[in-house]
Design a protein around this motif. Structure first.
Motif, PDB file in Angstrom:
ATOM      1  N   TYR A 139      29.576  79.801  54.481  1.00 15.79           N
ATOM      2  CA  TYR A 139      30.536  79.633  53.391  1.00 15.79           C
ATOM      3  C   TYR A 139      30.064  80.471  52.210  1.00 15.79           C
ATOM      4  O   TYR A 139      28.900  80.884  52.153  1.00 15.79           O
ATOM      5  CB  TYR A 139      30.697  78.163  52.994  1.00 15.79           C
ATOM      6  N   SER A 140      30.972  80.727  51.291  1.00 10.96           N
ATOM      7  CA  SER A 140      30.638  81.536  50.120  1.00 10.96           C
ATOM      8  C   SER A 140      30.644  80.664  48.876  1.00 10.96           C
ATOM      9  O   SER A 140      31.396  79.696  48.789  1.00 10.96           O
ATOM     10  CB  SER A 140      31.651  82.675  49.946  1.00 10.96           C
TER      11      SER A 140
ATOM     12  N   GLU B  92      36.836  82.377  56.336  1.00  3.82           N
ATOM     13  CA  GLU B  92      35.815  82.319  55.286  1.00  3.82           C
ATOM     14  C   GLU B  92      35.971  80.995  54.531  1.00  3.82           C
ATOM     15  O   GLU B  92      37.039  80.698  53.996  1.00  3.82           O
ATOM     16  CB  GLU B  92      35.976  83.481  54.313  1.00  3.82           C
ATOM     17  N   VAL B  93      34.931  80.206  54.528  1.00  8.87           N
ATOM     18  CA  VAL B  93      34.951  78.938  53.799  1.00  8.87           C
ATOM     19  C   VAL B  93      34.628  79.224  52.333  1.00  8.87           C
ATOM     20  O   VAL B  93      33.509  79.617  52.001  1.00  8.87           O
ATOM     21  CB  VAL B  93      33.941  77.935  54.387  1.00  8.87           C
ATOM     22  N   LEU B  94      35.601  79.033  51.457  1.00  8.16           N
ATOM     23  CA  LEU B  94      35.419  79.323  50.041  1.00  8.16           C
ATOM     24  C   LEU B  94      34.800  78.137  49.296  1.00  8.16           C
ATOM     25  O   LEU B  94      34.003  78.334  48.374  1.00  8.16           O
ATOM     26  CB  LEU B  94      36.764  79.687  49.401  1.00  8.16           C
ATOM     27  N   GLU B  95      35.184  76.928  49.686  1.00  9.97           N
ATOM     28  CA  GLU B  95      34.629  75.744  49.048  1.00  9.97           C
ATOM     29  C   GLU B  95      34.459  74.641  50.080  1.00  9.97           C
ATOM     30  O   GLU B  95      35.369  74.376  50.872  1.00  9.97           O
ATOM     31  CB  GLU B  95      35.527  75.250  47.905  1.00  9.97           C
ATOM     32  N   GLN B  96      33.308  74.000  50.065  1.00  9.19           N
ATOM     33  CA  GLN B  96      33.046  72.867  50.936  1.00  9.19           C
ATOM     34  C   GLN B  96      33.678  71.608  50.344  1.00  9.19           C
ATOM     35  O   GLN B  96      33.675  71.422  49.124  1.00  9.19           O
ATOM     36  CB  GLN B  96      31.540  72.650  51.094  1.00  9.19           C
ATOM     37  N   PRO B  97      34.238  70.726  51.172  1.00 11.41           N
ATOM     38  CA  PRO B  97      34.804  69.487  50.651  1.00 11.41           C
ATOM     39  C   PRO B  97      33.708  68.555  50.142  1.00 11.41           C
ATOM     40  O   PRO B  97      32.590  68.556  50.649  1.00 11.41           O
ATOM     41  CB  PRO B  97      35.523  68.888  51.869  1.00 11.41           C
TER      42      PRO B  97
ATOM     43  N   ARG C  51      39.745  80.860  53.368  1.00 10.87           N
ATOM     44  CA  ARG C  51      40.560  82.085  53.421  1.00 10.87           C
ATOM     45  C   ARG C  51      40.598  82.537  54.875  1.00 10.87           C
ATOM     46  O   ARG C  51      39.545  82.752  55.485  1.00 10.87           O
ATOM     47  CB  ARG C  51      39.979  83.183  52.551  1.00 10.87           C
ATOM     48  N   VAL C  52      41.780  82.684  55.429  1.00 12.64           N
ATOM     49  CA  VAL C  52      41.958  83.096  56.818  1.00 12.64           C
ATOM     50  C   VAL C  52      42.599  84.483  56.825  1.00 12.64           C
ATOM     51  O   VAL C  52      43.689  84.676  56.274  1.00 12.64           O
ATOM     52  CB  VAL C  52      42.833  82.091  57.589  1.00 12.64           C
TER      53      VAL C  52
END
Length: 226
Positions: A211-212, A32-37, A53-54
């Motif tokens: 992503y979230s 789960e991608v919590l924040e994009q760079p 989050r893995v």
């Protein structure tokens, strides 16, 4: 459920760090991608790292080394009794008659409610069921340490499985829309369990990623083109 969160300059780097810590391959986890760079202005102002989050998939747990405390039978019985007593009191207050079946599985405590008015328990899109599950979890895990945490799953009329199937269909349908329109799609706010279903369904999709964003309880999934 075992999971870790990692931050790095890129999503791939963050995922790799998490995989190394969990000592597991990418095929056996949900990401789960919590924040994009974000490189920020001139690469200096507003720079933001990627955060992921893995989570280890349930079916893989039995293959992992046992590192968490295993509750003995007495602990399990106590936890079942606590959950049963709390649920019975809540149901009585709601004037709902239901049979409470509790079963301890390797991944946690599974509770099934059986009765004639389960629609009230489920609520709109499962919100009442989720809230009740959360409260049961708080009661059962009161005064427990992190390594003693007991996962609680509350279900009725097989709602969880039906909801999962609905979300999988929704994820695939919206992914097709994103591919056709080249525009990202923002889903309605979901709880962490439902967001993981969306992420898991599309994590290997060749053309989109998920992503979230947002804060609980309004955190939502975004489906976008790669």
């Amino acid at each position: 459920m075992k999971w870790v969160e990692k931050t790095a300059k890129t999503i791939d780097e963050a995922v790799e760090m998490a995989l190394q810590e969990l000592n597991i391959t990418k095929d056996n986890v949900d990401i789960e991608v919590l924040e994009q760079p974000n490189k920020g202005l001139f690469g200096l102002i507003g720079t933001r790292l990627a955060k992921v989050r893995v989570t280890i998939r349930e079916e893989q747990k039995e293959e992992l080394p046992i590192v968490e405390k295993i509750n003995n039978e007495e602990d399990k019985k106590k936890e079942k009794d606590i959950a049963y007593k709390f649920l019975r009191e809540v149901l009585n207050c709601m004037d709902i008659k239901a049979e409470i079946k509790i079963k301890y599985k390797e991944t946690g405590l599974y509770i099934n409610l059986i009765g004639p008015r389960m629609g009230m328990i489920i609520g709109r899109r499962g919100q009442t069921l989720d809230s009740l599950q959360y409260l049961v979890s708080l009661v059962v895990n009161k005064n427990k340490g992190k390594d003693e945490y007991v996962r609680i799953v509350l279900d009725t009329e097989n709602y969880r499985k039906k909801r999962e199937e609905t979300l999988v269909r929704l994820a695939n349908r919206l992914a097709e829309r994103v591919v056709k329109t080249r525009k990202k799609v923002e889903l309605e706010p979901m709880n962490p369990y439902e967001r993981r279903i969306i992420h898991s369904t599309l994590q290997n999709h060749p053309s989109v990623f998920t992503y979230s964003e947002g804060e609980e309880p309004n955190r939502k999934v975004i489906i976008a083109c790669k």
